[in-house]
Design an enzyme around this catalytic site. Structure first.
Site, PDB file in Angstrom:
ATOM      1  N   SER A 256       0.822  -1.215   0.000  1.00 54.65           N
ATOM      2  CA  SER A 256       0.000   0.000   0.000  1.00 54.65           C
ATOM      3  C   SER A 256       0.858   1.267   0.000  1.00 54.65           C
ATOM      4  O   SER A 256       2.012   1.259   0.425  1.00 54.65           O
ATOM      5  CB  SER A 256      -0.914   0.028   1.231  1.00 54.65           C
TER       6      SER A 256
HETATM    7  N1  SAM Z   1      -0.787  -4.780   3.990  1.00 50.96           N
HETATM    8  C1  SAM Z   1      -0.005  -5.118   2.820  1.00 50.96           C
HETATM    9  C2  SAM Z   1       1.392  -4.601   2.894  1.00 50.96           C
HETATM   10  O1  SAM Z   1       1.737  -3.951   3.888  1.00 50.96           O
HETATM   11  O2  SAM Z   1       2.151  -4.888   1.968  1.00 50.96           O
HETATM   12  C3  SAM Z   1      -0.672  -4.697   1.530  1.00 50.96           C
HETATM   13  C4  SAM Z   1      -1.771  -5.573   1.214  1.00 50.96           C
HETATM   14  S1  SAM Z   1      -2.349  -5.686  -0.421  1.00 50.96           S
HETATM   15  C5  SAM Z   1      -2.948  -4.093  -0.749  1.00 50.96           C
HETATM   16  C6  SAM Z   1      -3.807  -6.646  -0.032  1.00 50.96           C
HETATM   17  C7  SAM Z   1      -3.514  -8.083   0.322  1.00 50.96           C
HETATM   18  O3  SAM Z   1      -4.719  -8.679   0.768  1.00 50.96           O
HETATM   19  C8  SAM Z   1      -3.023  -8.912  -0.843  1.00 50.96           C
HETATM   20  O4  SAM Z   1      -1.794  -9.495  -0.540  1.00 50.96           O
HETATM   21  C9  SAM Z   1      -4.111  -9.968  -1.008  1.00 50.96           C
HETATM   22  O5  SAM Z   1      -3.634 -11.219  -1.445  1.00 50.96           O
HETATM   23  C10 SAM Z   1      -4.692 -10.035   0.387  1.00 50.96           C
HETATM   24  N2  SAM Z   1      -6.039 -10.587   0.510  1.00 50.96           N
HETATM   25  C11 SAM Z   1      -7.107 -10.419  -0.301  1.00 50.96           C
HETATM   26  N3  SAM Z   1      -8.173 -11.090   0.184  1.00 50.96           N
HETATM   27  C12 SAM Z   1      -7.769 -11.693   1.342  1.00 50.96           C
HETATM   28  C13 SAM Z   1      -8.410 -12.519   2.313  1.00 50.96           C
HETATM   29  N4  SAM Z   1      -9.689 -12.889   2.227  1.00 50.96           N
HETATM   30  N5  SAM Z   1      -7.662 -12.948   3.358  1.00 50.96           N
HETATM   31  C14 SAM Z   1      -6.359 -12.616   3.496  1.00 50.96           C
HETATM   32  N6  SAM Z   1      -5.709 -11.831   2.598  1.00 50.96           N
HETATM   33  C15 SAM Z   1      -6.401 -11.375   1.538  1.00 50.96           C
END
Ligand code: SAM
Length: 217
Positions: free
Chosen positions: A61
């Site tokens: 992000s």
């Molecule tokens: N917080 C992260 C960082 O600091 O790098 C950025 C996260 S990225 C914008 C969103 C993440 O949410 C992705 O890696 C995606 O695979 C994950 N994601 C999506 N749906 C999810 C779910 N139901 N459970 C866990 N992770 C999920």
């Protein structure tokens, strides 16, 4: 001071100018080496205030968004925090740097393993899980804060249930193009909601996310 340390301090000043006030959050951003969390191809852009691609078509992000969500959580030393969407592990590292007890869930095994390895290497004690975060992590509930870093079509009920009394859930809710950040505070069985418009995240995919509730990403 190394190049990255210098750039990190410049980022902190930029976030201050953009309205981030919580010194604990700014201090953590000034310490966590974001250059280790971005894809090696983007190391030179690690301290731009922008989201960057990581593997599996996901993103780390934008620093402003990380700071904004963390500030809204209103957590600190010894708070128990659940993160949904580990991604690179950067947000989890920020929370751990602030002294929070962090639990984080990622649905992609490769990202989960990579983030776990890096967090361990940097000495951050974070509990990591590979699975569907839309159902939360009931074993360790309730949480003082829950932060969702992917876009939800609606607020997953299990996350509301796993919030401690007085706790806060910070979650982007909307369609796939744009979301409002909802800041939900629990007071007993009541939940109050504040909304801030204008965010864009990758989709939250799971039983209580996209795909799970009559919708496709
Ligand atoms: N917080 C992260 C960082 O600091 O790098 C950025 C996260 S990225 C914008 C969103 C993440 O949410 C992705 O890696 C995606 O695979 C994950 N994601 C999506 N749906 C999810 C779910 N139901 N459970 C866990 N992770 C999920």
């Amino acid at each position: 001071m190394t190049r990255f340390e210098h750039e990190r301090q410049q980022l902190v000043e930029l976030l201050r100018r953009k309205g981030i006030r919580d010194e604990q959050v700014l201090r953590a951003i000034g310490k966590v080496p974001r250059e280790l969390f971005v894809h090696p191809a983007h190391v030179n852009r690690a301290y731009e205030d922008t989201a960057l691609p990581i593997s599996q078509g996901q993103t780390i992000s934008q620093p402003y968004t990380v700071a904004f969500q963390t500030e809204k959580l209103q957590v600190g030393k010894d708070s128990k925090v659940l993160e949904i969407g580990t991604g690179s592990g950067y947000q989890a590292a920020i929370l751990a740097e602030m002294g929070c007890r962090v639990f984080t869930i990622e649905r992609h095994m490769e990202l989960h393993l990579q983030a776990r390895k890096l967090l361990e290497k940097l000495g951050y004690r974070v509990a990591t899980l590979c699975g569907d975060g839309t159902i939360g992590w009931s074993e360790f509930a309730p949480y003082d804060g829950i932060i969702v870093t992917a876009a939800a079509p609606e607020v997953p009920k299990p996350l509301l249930d796993q919030l401690a009394d007085g706790g806060r859930l910070v979650i982007p809710v909307g369609n796939l193009d744009t979301q409002a950040m909802q800041i939900i505070t629990r007071k007993g069985s009541e939940y109050s909601v504040e909304e801030v418009l204008g965010f864009k995240f990758v989709p939250l995919i799971g039983k209580k996310g996209w795909n799970g509730i009559n919708s496709t990403p």
